[in-house]
Design an enzyme around this catalytic site. Structure first.
Site, PDB file in Angstrom:
ATOM      1  N   LYS A 114       0.860  -1.187   0.000  1.00  0.00           N
ATOM      2  CA  LYS A 114       0.000   0.000   0.000  1.00  0.00           C
ATOM      3  C   LYS A 114       0.890   1.229   0.000  1.00  0.00           C
ATOM      4  O   LYS A 114       1.997   1.194   0.535  1.00  0.00           O
ATOM      5  CB  LYS A 114      -0.863   0.016   1.274  1.00  0.00           C
TER       6      LYS A 114
HETATM    7  N1  GLU Z   1      -7.265   0.113  -3.250  1.00  0.00           N
HETATM    8  C1  GLU Z   1      -8.016  -1.060  -3.585  1.00  0.00           C
HETATM    9  C2  GLU Z   1      -8.058  -2.007  -2.403  1.00  0.00           C
HETATM   10  O1  GLU Z   1      -7.876  -1.618  -1.271  1.00  0.00           O
HETATM   11  C3  GLU Z   1      -7.536  -1.709  -4.876  1.00  0.00           C
HETATM   12  C4  GLU Z   1      -6.125  -2.180  -4.898  1.00  0.00           C
HETATM   13  C5  GLU Z   1      -5.639  -2.674  -6.236  1.00  0.00           C
HETATM   14  O2  GLU Z   1      -6.422  -2.713  -7.165  1.00  0.00           O
HETATM   15  O3  GLU Z   1      -4.460  -3.004  -6.325  1.00  0.00           O
HETATM   16  O4  GLU Z   1      -8.365  -3.157  -2.549  1.00  0.00           O
END
Ligand code: GLU
Length: 434
Positions: A114
């Site tokens: 993240k």
């Molecule tokens: N931000 C989204 C999540 O928390 C998508 C992450 C992604 O597509 O890599 O799942």
């Protein structure tokens, strides 16, 4: 002169603690070796960068940016980038680990990561946001990569930021590499169905949970906290399937109509009103807190972490909670939810639709091919349904909540993969021939 940037807004609960508590509970059920436990609880890498940005008024502001790679055991790490004033390293670390468990639960070949920047994107112009995104990408030039670490949108970011990121990364190499990031505009190699993917997954998970618990989805009352990308798409799609969306909310407060809110109108209003529902007159104004206490069949927290804590959990009257956000329930609230007989579909399953379609986007980019929207929908719906059924049967087998079952499924998968990779588990040792 004041040299101080506004202090970041910290949540009173630490999401990292909530993540670790759940990890620990599931690890005990699996009787995980201590060595593997220690590997899985630790992040592979944490990067903190400072990003000096020239603002439109000529001043220079320094923003702090983060990227945490929690795991790359199942494959390249994957996870969004969040722009929000509450972003901090502990939050990003928890969110990165949640991505590892999420990808494992739905069986896609990614580890978890993240990123985030502590900033308030609502107070910034498009060109300031572009400079910030490009500076962040430059700082992460060696971290990102289609086979290493693949970012995506999260709270406060969307296709624009992903386009700038793809462009900046590609410029540094002199060649277009669109598989480095997902959630791009379709014209740049984004996937059909990616924008609505998380909300659609929430809809599919909600219908699965209602059906399993013998609640008729038709006219089922739904309250949704958070009206960003996830909340608004979930609202629209659940309404299309006959549910009655009685309440929605955003930072401006809650909006309630017993007969059901016209979600199309609410979305249009928000889009024409700088992204907020403030002043929406088609429903009665209630507080965000009142929304959580409504007598509904389904409550969907789709905003930020810690919407449901031990302080308010006892007033929740919903039969089913479907976690559209990441970490909306603090770990202290888990046992109370269970004791009160409420079914909670955990975030790492309920909101996995986004990363599933991100995976499809990455696959399409690497194939140089485009799938139709109906293929994307069919495949992502089926992964959510299958994963729901898998988690549901683990919950029956171990007599645990869906949350603990989802962690058991995820940790079991990642730990077994790890053991094969490090050689401590082999087919031969296991008495099998390859
Ligand atoms: N931000 C989204 C999540 O928390 C998508 C992450 C992604 O597509 O890599 O799942």
């Amino acid at each position: 002169m004041s040299y101080k940037e506004p202090a970041p807004i910290l949540h009173d609960k630490d999401p990292l603690e909530s993540m670790m508590k759940r990890f620990h509970v599931a690890a005990e059920y699996l009787d995980l070796d201590e060595e593997v436990y220690n590997v899985l609880k630790s992040s592979v890498k944490k990067i903190i960068v400072s990003l000096p940005i020239s603002m439109d008024d000529g001043s220079i502001r320094v923003f702090e940016g983060y990227r945490v790679i929690h795991s790359n055991i199942l494959g390249p790490s994957k996870g969004g980038i969040r722009y929000d004033p509450s972003v901090n390293i502990n939050e990003v670390t928890a969110l990165a680990a949640w991505m590892t468990w999420k990808c494992a639960v739905v069986d896609i070949p990614y580890g978890g990561a993240k990123g985030g920047i502590c900033c308030d994107p609502k107070q910034m112009s498009l060109s300031e946001l572009e400079r910030l995104t490009r500076a962040y990408t430059q700082s992460m030039n060696d971290i990102f990569g289609p086979d290493k670490d693949i970012p995506a949108p999260d709270v406060g970011t969307g296709p624009d930021q992903m386009a700038w990121l793809m462009d900046e990364y590609s410029r540094a190499r002199g060649v277009t590499i669109n598989a480095v990031v997902t959630g791009k505009p379709i014209i740049l190699g984004g996937s059909a169905g990616r924008i609505e993917a998380t909300g659609r997954g929430v809809m599919v998970a909600t219908l699965a949970a209602l059906t399993k618990n013998k609640i008729n989805p038709f006219n089922a009352k739904v309250a949704i906290q958070g009206f960003g990308n996830v909340g608004s798409w979930a609202a629209l799609l659940l309404k299309e399937r006959g549910c009655n969306i009685v309440a929605i909310s955003d930072i401006s407060g809650g909006y309630y109509d017993e007969k059901g809110i016209d979600i199309g109108k609410a979305i249009q209003y928000r889009n024409e009103n700088k992204g907020t529902l403030e002043g929406f007159k088609e429903a009665t104004k209630i507080s965000n807190d009142e929304l959580l206490k409504l007598e509904v069949d389904v409550l969907i927290p789709a905003a930020l972490e810690n919407a449901i804590t031990e302080k308010n959990v006892n007033s929740i009257k919903a039969k089913v909670i479907v976690e559209g956000a990441n970490g909306p329930t603090s770990h202290e609230a888990d046992s109370i939810i269970e004791k009160n007989g409420i079914i909670a579909v955990p975030d790492i399953l309920a909101n996995a639709g986004g990363v599933i379609v991100s995976y499809f986007e990455w696959v399409q980019n690497r194939l140089g091919f485009k799938w139709t929207k109906s293929r994307v929908y069919r495949r992502s719906d089926s992964i959510i349904k299958q994963s729901f059924n898998n988690v549901y049967s683990i919950s029956k087998k171990y007599k645990v909540s869906l949350r603990t079952a989802a962690y058991i499924a995820a940790i079991d998968k990642v730990s077994r993969t790890y053991k094969y990779r490090d050689g401590s588990f082999t087919f031969q040792k296991n008495g099998q021939n390859t």
